[in-house]
Design a protein around this motif. Structure first.
Motif, short mmCIF file in Angstrom:
data_model
loop_
_atom_site.label_atom_id
_atom_site.label_comp_id
_atom_site.label_asym_id
_atom_site.label_seq_id
_atom_site.Cartn_x
_atom_site.Cartn_y
_atom_site.Cartn_z
N UNK A 39 20.31 -97.49 81.68
CA UNK A 39 20.91 -97.27 80.36
C UNK A 39 22.41 -97.05 80.50
N UNK A 87 24.69 -96.09 78.36
CA UNK A 87 25.23 -94.88 77.73
C UNK A 87 25.10 -93.68 78.66
N UNK A 88 23.93 -93.58 79.30
CA UNK A 88 23.74 -92.45 80.22
C UNK A 88 24.74 -92.54 81.37
N UNK A 139 28.14 -91.28 80.09
CA UNK A 139 28.24 -89.82 79.99
C UNK A 139 28.36 -89.20 81.37
N UNK A 140 27.52 -89.68 82.27
CA UNK A 140 27.50 -89.09 83.61
C UNK A 140 28.83 -89.32 84.32
N UNK A 199 31.50 -87.03 82.84
CA UNK A 199 31.32 -85.63 83.24
C UNK A 199 31.59 -85.43 84.73
N UNK A 231 14.59 -85.51 81.98
CA UNK A 231 15.47 -85.91 80.88
C UNK A 231 14.86 -85.45 79.56
N UNK A 232 15.59 -85.03 78.56
CA UNK A 232 17.03 -84.76 78.63
C UNK A 232 17.29 -83.43 79.31
N UNK A 233 18.43 -83.37 79.99
CA UNK A 233 18.76 -82.14 80.73
C UNK A 233 20.13 -81.65 80.29
N UNK A 234 20.35 -80.35 80.48
CA UNK A 234 21.68 -79.80 80.24
C UNK A 234 22.55 -80.12 81.44
N UNK A 235 23.83 -80.44 81.17
CA UNK A 235 24.70 -80.87 82.26
C UNK A 235 24.92 -79.76 83.28
N UNK A 236 24.94 -78.50 82.80
CA UNK A 236 25.14 -77.38 83.74
C UNK A 236 24.02 -77.36 84.78
N UNK A 240 15.81 -91.63 76.03
CA UNK A 240 17.04 -92.09 76.67
C UNK A 240 18.28 -91.75 75.83
N UNK A 275 18.53 -89.46 73.61
CA UNK A 275 18.62 -88.00 73.58
C UNK A 275 19.25 -87.47 74.87
N UNK A 276 18.94 -88.13 75.98
CA UNK A 276 19.52 -87.72 77.26
C UNK A 276 21.04 -87.85 77.22
N UNK A 277 21.52 -88.97 76.67
CA UNK A 277 22.98 -89.17 76.59
C UNK A 277 23.61 -88.10 75.71
N UNK A 326 22.47 -85.13 74.82
CA UNK A 326 22.34 -83.80 75.42
C UNK A 326 23.32 -83.65 76.59
N UNK A 327 23.39 -84.68 77.43
CA UNK A 327 24.28 -84.61 78.59
C UNK A 327 25.73 -84.51 78.12
N UNK A 351 26.38 -80.97 76.38
CA UNK A 351 26.38 -79.84 77.32
C UNK A 351 27.55 -79.94 78.28
N UNK A 352 27.96 -81.17 78.54
CA UNK A 352 29.13 -81.35 79.39
C UNK A 352 30.37 -80.77 78.70
#
Lengths: 231, 481
Positions: A5, A7-8, A11-12, A15, A96-101, B270, B272-274, B276-277, B280-281
């Motif tokens: 994905x 988008x993920x 974001x990753x 961050x 997933x979904x997880x908090x970034x911390x 998927x 939601x993961x983006x 949320x990430x 939270x970031x």
């Protein structure tokens, strides 16, 4: 960062770069394996569910030639899926979904190698069929060099440093994975099994890493194993 | 028909003619002694009987006796016999020729019978071969009937399948085979060779599958029975194949269902993961309060959406019978402890009393799902009872079950609503807009408990509070650590 994905991955990247990590992206397992062998990252974040070669298969392939720490990312939350991921050679698992911390904490835990020689622990150990050098992180089973993943090695080292004493699950998890851990007994089950397969002459009847029912695990000191193993 | 009759008539004339030729040859052309003439005639009769049959040979031998008597036995030229020894020779000659012709005719008949048997066996073999090609039970029945006609050479064939109440026919309509005859329960075959009709029961392993009717030139009874047996095997085989392919199709549709659910979970989670990430970031960095508040809302709502998706998917899984339970012996006190530990942040200072029966046996259950049920019931009790009021969790065993109850001192549930409270999307009237929730929690709890083979129920008295209880089977296997 391996995920199908985009988008993920975006974001990753944003961050992780913000936290001073360098990020290499891959869209699927095949892509990941090529890029990992070319660029030698320090850690792999691996999505479980991808078209083509999925996360588990990728992890297994990766493990045949590398001990880079791997964290699996997955939408599945069952113990069965976690155990499958760890069995495939992953060091950690996050839903997933997880908090970034939380993810950042797990990344730090995976990258952290416990110091080469913990206080009080031996620098090396040798029995008739097992030699461990903790400084160089090398291990020989029956004279043959054997590869352990960093987490497997850290787990073994902690148990050896406490040789003869039963180590509770929580203590072991926190010593090897980090202070945020403690409720993942399935991690220990999988890693202890893998360690036994690699170092025990007979993994079904272990003589080094013994299970202490309801408590944890104990590394049997060579020499006085015979007595305590008898039931 | 007429052609073979003419041929037969010709042979009847030809047989004595050949004898006459032999006699004429020895009488007129070559002169030999009587023994040679007799032996030659005997040879001719043998050949005739072997090639043409008994009647021709008998006529030929009569002609030979007469001719031999007239032309060769003294007094020549008369049918009289002078020497009594010649009578003996003549009689022996006649008897031998008749017997020889009979023997050879019998051998011929045997050969013919053997050929017929061979044809029948070949027919049965062809029929058994064709059984392997049949498709579904229905097409197989139709197919078999047509093959029976073609292979056995009968005029018509009909099969009545008992289970399907269906009759399959092949060949011209024949009133000889009536529906009543085909549909009747029969133990013995009806074989009427005069009318050319046979009705044979088709059965396999004592189970009657139907009746097979044939008209026309019927094969032997043994063959008829074999055919009936082959038809039974063919139909049974087709039915088994059909069942196997249906089971395979069902299995594939189950696999598809599971794959679809997984894909759905993946596709919902998927994005939601983006979200949320990302949020939270952002929250991980220092921010002004107003921004932080807005981001916290995004974060919390993403969590809520995630819970909702999880609940909906779980409900779908339960309804599709796709709940994957990993049943192990579970200590109820441990599960209650874990539930309370997880709910600590929402329990605040609620007094919770735990009452456990002594020596409670282990339940046969999946730890995670059981935890979810208990969390749901406690969550419910918390939501629908006044802050600070006490909750009670109790567990007792009896009759191979363990019953766990959660009691609150809330406003209670009236009887009407008690009946519907475990329905999906049901929200109590009074709380519909006051208490957050999707109305799926209790339905999921019910689905999980029922998947374990247990029951869930509520007893309540308005104004006094409610007790939600569920039962689980006691673990019966060997205890392992």
């Amino acid at each position: 960062m391996v995920d199908d994905d985009p988008q993920i991955r975006r974001v990753m990247r944003a961050t992780l770069v913000g936290h001073k990590y360098e990020v290499i992206e891959a869209r699927n397992g095949e892509d990941a394996l090529t890029r990992i062998s070319a660029e030698m990252p320090d850690l792999v974040l691996l999505d479980m569910n991808m078209p083509g070669m999925g996360g588990l298969e990728t992890c297994q392939h990766l493990r045949s030639g590398s001990d880079v720490p791997v964290i699996i990312l997955s939408v599945r939350n069952s113990e069965k899926d976690k155990v499958a991921a760890l069995d495939a050679g992953a060091d950690d698992y996050i839903t997933k979904p997880f908090g970034m911390e939380e993810l950042l904490a797990r990344i730090r835990a995976a990258l952290r190698r416990s110091p080469t020689s913990p206080e009080g622990g031996p620098r090396s150990m040798a029995t008739s069929d097992l030699e461990i050098d903790f400084d160089t992180r090398r291990i020989r089973v029956k004279g043959k060099e054997t590869r352990l993943t960093p987490k497997e090695f850290d787990l073994l080292r902690y148990l050896v440093s406490q040789a003869g004493k039963p180590v509770p699950h929580r203590e072991l998890l926190q010593a090897v994975w980090g202070p945020d851990y403690g409720d993942e007994p399935e991690y220990l089950r999988v890693f202890v099994n893998q360690l036994r397969k690699k170092i025990e002459p007979n993994p079904a009847k272990p003589k080094y890493i013994l299970t202490e029912p309801w408590v944890g695990y104990r590394f049997a000191v060579p020499g006085d194993t015979g007595e305590r193993q008898k039931k | 028909m007429t052609k073979s009759r003419i041929r037969r008539a010709l042979r009847l004339v030809a047989a004595p003619a050949i004898v006459a030729l032999v006699i004429a040859f020895y009488f007129r052309v070559v002169s030999v002694n009587n023994t040679t003439v007799a032996l030659t005639l005997l040879l001719v009769i043998f050949v005739i009987s072997a090639v043409w049959g008994l009647l021709e040979a008998t006529i030929a031998s009569l002609a030979a006796v007469l001719g031999f008597n007239y032309y060769f036995i003294p007094p020549v030229g008369t049918f009289e016999v002078q020497d009594p020894q010649n009578w003996v020779a003549l009689t022996a000659f006649l008897v031998t020729s008749v017997m020889a012709s009979q023997l050879s005719a019998r051998a011929k008949r045997r050969t013919q019978e053997a050929v017929e048997r061979r044809r029948e066996v070949e027919g049965l073999y062809a029929l058994s071969q064709s059984l392997l090609l049949s498709g579904s039970a229905r097409t197989a029945s139709q197919d078999l009937v047509s093959r029976v006609v073609k292979i056995l050479g009968v005029t018509t064939a009909a099969f009545h399948a008992k289970s399907a109440h269906e009759t399959f026919r092949w060949g011209p309509d024949d009133p000889l085979i009536s529906d009543e005859q085909l549909q009747a329960d029969r133990d013995e075959a009806l074989i009427d060779r005069d009318r050319g009709l046979a009705i044979v029961p088709v059965r396999l392993g004592g189970q009657a599958l139907g009746n097979l009717g044939l008209t026309g030139h019927l094969p032997s009874e043994a063959v008829l029975k074999s055919v009936a047996y082959l038809v039974a095997i063919g139909i049974e085989r087709a039915r088994a194949l059909e069942e196997a392919s249906r089971a395979e199709a069902e299995r594939q549709s189950e696999v598809l269902k599971s794959a679809l659910l997984d894909a759905l979970a993946h596709d919902f989670k998927t994005p939601l993961t983006s979200i949320k990430a990302a949020v939270t970031s952002l929250l991980g960095q220092p921010r002004p309060d107003a921004e932080r508040e807005l981001m916290t809302i995004i974060d919390e709502e993403a969590d809520r959406l995630n819970r909702l998706v999880a609940e909906v998917l779980e409900m779908v899984r339960i309804e599709a019978g796709k709940l994957h339970l990993e049943k192990r012996p579970q200590d109820i006190s441990e599960i209650i402890g874990s539930t309370l530990a997880e709910l600590k942040p929402v329990l605040h200072d609620r007094p919770v009393e735990v009452r456990l029966q002594d020596a409670l046996p282990a339940a046969d259950a999946d730890f995670d799902f059981l935890l979810q049920v208990l969390k749901q019931l406690l969550d419910n009790a918390l939501k629908y009872s006044p802050p600070g009021s006490p909750l009670t969790i109790s567990a007792r065993a009896g009759e191979g079950r363990i019953v766990v109850s959660v009691a609150d001192r809330g406003s209670g549930i009236d009887e009407q609503e008690q009946l519907r409270i475990f329905d999906k999307f049901f929200r109590a009237r009074e709380h519909r807009f006051r208490v957050p929730g999707t109305g799926m929690g209790l339905a999921i709890a019910k689905g999980i408990v029922e998947a374990h083979g247990g029951k869930i129920w509520v007893t309540s008295e308005p104004g006094q509070g409610s007790v939600f209880s569920f039962s689980l089977p006691v673990y019966r296997g060997e205890m392992v650590s």
